[in-house]
Enzyme design. Structure first.
Site, PDB file in Angstrom:
ATOM      1  N   LYS A 146       0.966  -1.257   0.055  1.00  0.00           N
ATOM      2  CA  LYS A 146       0.002   0.207   0.185  1.00  0.00           C
ATOM      3  C   LYS A 146       0.655   1.301  -0.057  1.00  0.00           C
ATOM      4  O   LYS A 146       0.549   2.277  -0.701  1.00  0.00           O
ATOM      5  CB  LYS A 146      -0.949   0.092   1.248  1.00  0.00           C
ATOM      6  CG  LYS A 146      -1.738   1.099   1.209  1.00  0.00           C
ATOM      7  CD  LYS A 146      -2.558   1.736   0.118  1.00  0.00           C
ATOM      8  CE  LYS A 146      -3.731   2.565   0.490  1.00  0.00           C
ATOM      9  NZ  LYS A 146      -3.190   3.573   1.064  1.00  0.00           N
TER      10      LYS A 146
ATOM     11  N   GLU B 227       0.868   6.856  -6.641  1.00  0.00           N
ATOM     12  CA  GLU B 227      -0.314   7.702  -7.025  1.00  0.00           C
ATOM     13  C   GLU B 227       0.340   9.206  -6.819  1.00  0.00           C
ATOM     14  O   GLU B 227      -0.191  10.008  -7.590  1.00  0.00           O
ATOM     15  CB  GLU B 227      -1.377   7.441  -5.650  1.00  0.00           C
ATOM     16  CG  GLU B 227      -2.325   8.568  -5.587  1.00  0.00           C
ATOM     17  CD  GLU B 227      -2.971   8.407  -4.113  1.00  0.00           C
ATOM     18  OE1 GLU B 227      -3.085   9.589  -3.602  1.00  0.00           O
ATOM     19  OE2 GLU B 227      -3.168   7.267  -3.667  1.00  0.00           O
TER      20      GLU B 227
END
Length: 301
Positions: free
Chosen positions: A173, A180
Site C-alpha cells: 500500500k 499515486e
C-alpha cells in the site's frame, strides 16, 4: 461473520456499512459516541469501550481497527491486547508503516494474538465500488478471514489478495501511494501547461472527458479530474496547498534504503512540500545569485 470495528471516521464507517450489507454482524466502537449511535441506527451493535466490544464478540474474536497511524494506532492495539485472548485477531486497516506491523506482530505473538496488516485503498468511493485490499499475514489466519476481504473488495475474486507475510500488506500500500503521487503530479503538470496556452482557450473539462475513453492515459484519477473540473472549472477558492499522508515519505525513504532510483515519486513528494511554502527562501537565493554573478535584475517584494 462477526467483526469488531474500531475507528468510525468516514472510511471506517463506510467499511462497516459495506460489511453489514454483505451479511456480517458488526460490533462498533469509536471515541466519538455520535459515530457509534449513527451506526447503531443502521444495524450495528454499539459498544461503550474496547472492553465492552470484546465482551460482545464471540471467540475467536476479529477486530478491525481504522485509526490514524502512529500513536493512536499504537495505543489502540495495546489497549486491545489487554482485553483480547489467545486465538483472537487484530486487523490494522489504516495507513501504518510496515516496520511497525512487524514489531507489533512480534509483541502480540507473546499473547498468542494474531495480527494482520491490510493496505486499504478506495477512500470515500469504497462503499459503493469496493476497496482495494492488500493483505499481509499468516496463510491460515488470512484464509479464515477471507469472507471479510471478499465482502469489502470490488468483487469476490478481484481487487484483493494475500500478498505475503506480516508487513507486506502495508508495504504494498505504501508503494501504491507513492505511485499515486507520481501519477497525480503528472496530470497536474499537464493540465497546467494546457491552461497556460491562452491563445487556444482550451476547455480542460472537455479534454479530461475526451481522454477518459480510449486514451493511453485514461484512469480513475482522470475520471476524478473530469468530475472536479465539471464542478469548478477554474478551481476557484482552492488553495495551492497539497498535504501528504506520510506514505509517500515512507516510499522515498525505502528507495534510499534499497538504493532504488525513483525520481518521479521523490520529486512529486518534494513538489507537495513546495506547495506549502510562501515565498521560499531557496527561490529568493536563486534570484540573488543571478544578480551576483550576472547583474540580473531582482524583483522586489
Amino acid at each position: 461473520m462477526q467483526i469488531g470495528m474500531v475507528g468510525l471516521g468516514k472510511m471506517g464507517a463506510n467499511m462497516t456499512r459495506r460489511l453489514m450489507k454483505g451479511g456480517h454482524e458488526c460490533v462498533v466502537f469509536d471515541l466519538d459516541r455520535n459515530n457509534v449511535k449513527q451506526l447503531e441506527k443502521e444495524g450495528a451493535s454499539g459498544s461503550s469501550s474496547l472492553s465492552n466490544l470484546a465482551q460482545k464478540l464471540q471467540p475467536p474474536r476479529t477486530v478491525w481497527i481504522m485509526v490514524p497511524a502512529g500513536r493512536p494506532t499504537e495505543q489502540t492495539i495495546s489497549d486491545l491486547a489487554s482485553v483480547l485472548e489467545s486465538g483472537d485477531t487484530i486487523i490494522d486497516g489504516g495507513n501504518t508503516y510496515y516496520k511497525d506491523d512487524i514489531r507489533r506482530a512480534e509483541e502480540l505473538k507473546k499473547e498468542a494474538i494474531d495480527y494482520v496488516d491490510v493496505g486499504t485503498s478506495g477512500g470515500i468511493w469504497g462503499l459503493e465500488q469496493g476497496y482495494s485490499i492488500m493483505v499481509g499475514g499468516k496463510e491460515s489466519v488470512v484464509q479464515r478471514l477471507t469472507p471479510i476481504f471478499q465482502t469489502l473488495a470490488p468483487g469476490h475474486d478481484t481487487g484483493w489478495g494475500h500478498v505475503g507475510p506480516i508487513g507486506s500488506g502495508h508495504f504494498v500500500k505504501m508503494v501504491h501511494n507513492g505511485i499515486e503521487y507520481g501519477l497525480a503530479q503528472a496530470y497536474a503538470e499537464g493540465f497546467e501547461l494546457m491552461k497556460l496556452k491562452k491563445e487556444f482557450d482550451l476547455d480542460l473539462h472537455q479534454i479530461a472527458g475526451i481522454w477518459r475513453f480510449g486514451s493511453v492515459v485514461r484512469s480513475w484519477l482522470l475520471d476524478l479530474i473530469e468530475k472536479a473540473l465539471s464542478e469548478n472549472p477554474d478551481l476557484e477558492g482552492i488553495a495551492a496547498f497539497v498535504p501528504d499522508s506520510g506514505e509517500g515519505r515512507w516510499t522515498v525513504l525505502e528507495t534510499v534504503e534499497a538504493e532504488c532510483a525513483a525520481p518521479v515519486i521523490a520529486m512529486s513528494l518534494y513538489r507537495r512540500f513546495q506547495s506549502r511554502m510562501e515565498n521560499p527562501f531557496s527561490d529568493k537565493l536563486l534570484s540573488a545569485m543571478r544578480n551576483q554573478f550576472g547583474g540580473h535584475e531582482m524583483k522586489k517584494e
